[in-house]
Design an enzyme around this catalytic site. Structure first.
Site, PDB file in Angstrom:
ATOM      1  N   ASP A 225       5.420  49.351   7.516  1.00  0.00           N
ATOM      2  CA  ASP A 225       4.936  48.220   8.297  1.00  0.00           C
ATOM      3  C   ASP A 225       5.048  46.954   7.450  1.00  0.00           C
ATOM      4  O   ASP A 225       4.655  46.938   6.285  1.00  0.00           O
ATOM      5  CB  ASP A 225       3.488  48.447   8.737  1.00  0.00           C
ATOM      6  CG  ASP A 225       3.088  47.517   9.858  1.00  0.00           C
ATOM      7  OD1 ASP A 225       2.796  47.999  10.961  1.00  0.00           O
ATOM      8  OD2 ASP A 225       3.078  46.283   9.624  1.00  0.00           O
TER       9      ASP A 225
ATOM     10  N   HIS B 117       5.688  53.470  19.133  1.00  0.00           N
ATOM     11  CA  HIS B 117       5.683  53.788  17.712  1.00  0.00           C
ATOM     12  C   HIS B 117       4.297  54.271  17.315  1.00  0.00           C
ATOM     13  O   HIS B 117       3.299  53.902  17.928  1.00  0.00           O
ATOM     14  CB  HIS B 117       6.073  52.567  16.860  1.00  0.00           C
ATOM     15  CG  HIS B 117       5.218  51.365  17.116  1.00  0.00           C
ATOM     16  ND1 HIS B 117       5.418  50.533  18.206  1.00  0.00           N
ATOM     17  CD2 HIS B 117       4.154  50.871  16.455  1.00  0.00           C
ATOM     18  CE1 HIS B 117       4.518  49.568  18.183  1.00  0.00           C
ATOM     19  NE2 HIS B 117       3.721  49.749  17.139  1.00  0.00           N
TER      20      HIS B 117
HETATM   21  P1  5GP Z   1       1.659  47.355  17.342  1.00  0.00           P
HETATM   22  O1  5GP Z   1       0.634  46.253  17.275  1.00  0.00           O
HETATM   23  O2  5GP Z   1       2.734  47.049  18.325  1.00  0.00           O
HETATM   24  O3  5GP Z   1       1.046  48.713  17.515  1.00  0.00           O
HETATM   25  O4  5GP Z   1       2.314  47.423  15.908  1.00  0.00           O
HETATM   26  C1  5GP Z   1       3.448  46.713  15.562  1.00  0.00           C
HETATM   27  C2  5GP Z   1       3.536  46.755  14.062  1.00  0.00           C
HETATM   28  O5  5GP Z   1       4.853  46.444  13.694  1.00  0.00           O
HETATM   29  C3  5GP Z   1       2.613  45.742  13.373  1.00  0.00           C
HETATM   30  O6  5GP Z   1       1.729  46.434  12.509  1.00  0.00           O
HETATM   31  C4  5GP Z   1       3.572  44.829  12.622  1.00  0.00           C
HETATM   32  O7  5GP Z   1       3.091  44.487  11.355  1.00  0.00           O
HETATM   33  C5  5GP Z   1       4.847  45.648  12.536  1.00  0.00           C
HETATM   34  N1  5GP Z   1       6.078  44.886  12.602  1.00  0.00           N
HETATM   35  C6  5GP Z   1       6.374  43.890  13.462  1.00  0.00           C
HETATM   36  N2  5GP Z   1       7.627  43.428  13.250  1.00  0.00           N
HETATM   37  C7  5GP Z   1       8.120  44.170  12.233  1.00  0.00           C
HETATM   38  C8  5GP Z   1       9.376  44.147  11.535  1.00  0.00           C
HETATM   39  O8  5GP Z   1      10.283  43.378  11.822  1.00  0.00           O
HETATM   40  N3  5GP Z   1       9.541  45.050  10.532  1.00  0.00           N
HETATM   41  C9  5GP Z   1       8.559  45.936  10.189  1.00  0.00           C
HETATM   42  N4  5GP Z   1       8.825  46.784   9.188  1.00  0.00           N
HETATM   43  N5  5GP Z   1       7.361  45.974  10.812  1.00  0.00           N
HETATM   44  C10 5GP Z   1       7.140  45.088  11.809  1.00  0.00           C
END
Ligand code: 5GP
Ligand code: ZN
Length: 112
Positions: free
Chosen positions: A29, A98
């Protein structure tokens, strides 16, 4: 337009892929909320768990098994959490299914 996780797994965007097989990929992340914070991402695009059905639900089992294996590989099998945010109401930022794998708190405190 494909989403950011589709692009990372297709290597169209930079991102260190820690593990991959035919079904999924694992990346760190970018904004970690734990000493070890990985994202387990199906290669096939699903917006969220809401997109799964009886035919595709096997990916969920594969995600759980990958989380277990990654927890072992990263030395956090003694304590880790998994989390899937589904929908804006739950704070889902990236609309590609994810699983968050988080752990390593004990290790950071030197208690292992
Ligand atoms: P969600 O809030 O959708 O469950 O989690 C998305 C996660 O993806 C967040 O924790 C954020 O930090 C991570 N994230 C967003 N964009 C990117 C990216 O471009 N690369 C990586 N490695 N993580 C990302
Ligand atoms: Zn996608």
């Amino acid at each position: 337009m494909t989403c950011i996780f589709c692009q990372i797994l297709a290597r169209e965007l930079p991102g260190e892929i820690l593990y991959e097989d035919e079904d999924l990929g694992v990346i760190r992340d970018v904004n970690p909320e734990a000493p070890v914070h990985l994202l387990i991402i199906p290669k096939r695009h699903f917006d969220s768990m809401n997109s799964l059905d009886e035919k595709t639900a096997q990916i969920a089992a594969k995600m759980f098994l990958a989380a277990k294996k990654m927890a072992e590989a990263h030395g956090i099998q003694s304590g880790y959490k998994v989390l899937i945010n589904n929908g804006m109401g739950a704070g889902q930022q990236v609309r590609h299914l994810h699983m968050h794998l988080m752990g390593g708190w004990e290790r950071r405190q030197g208690r292992r």
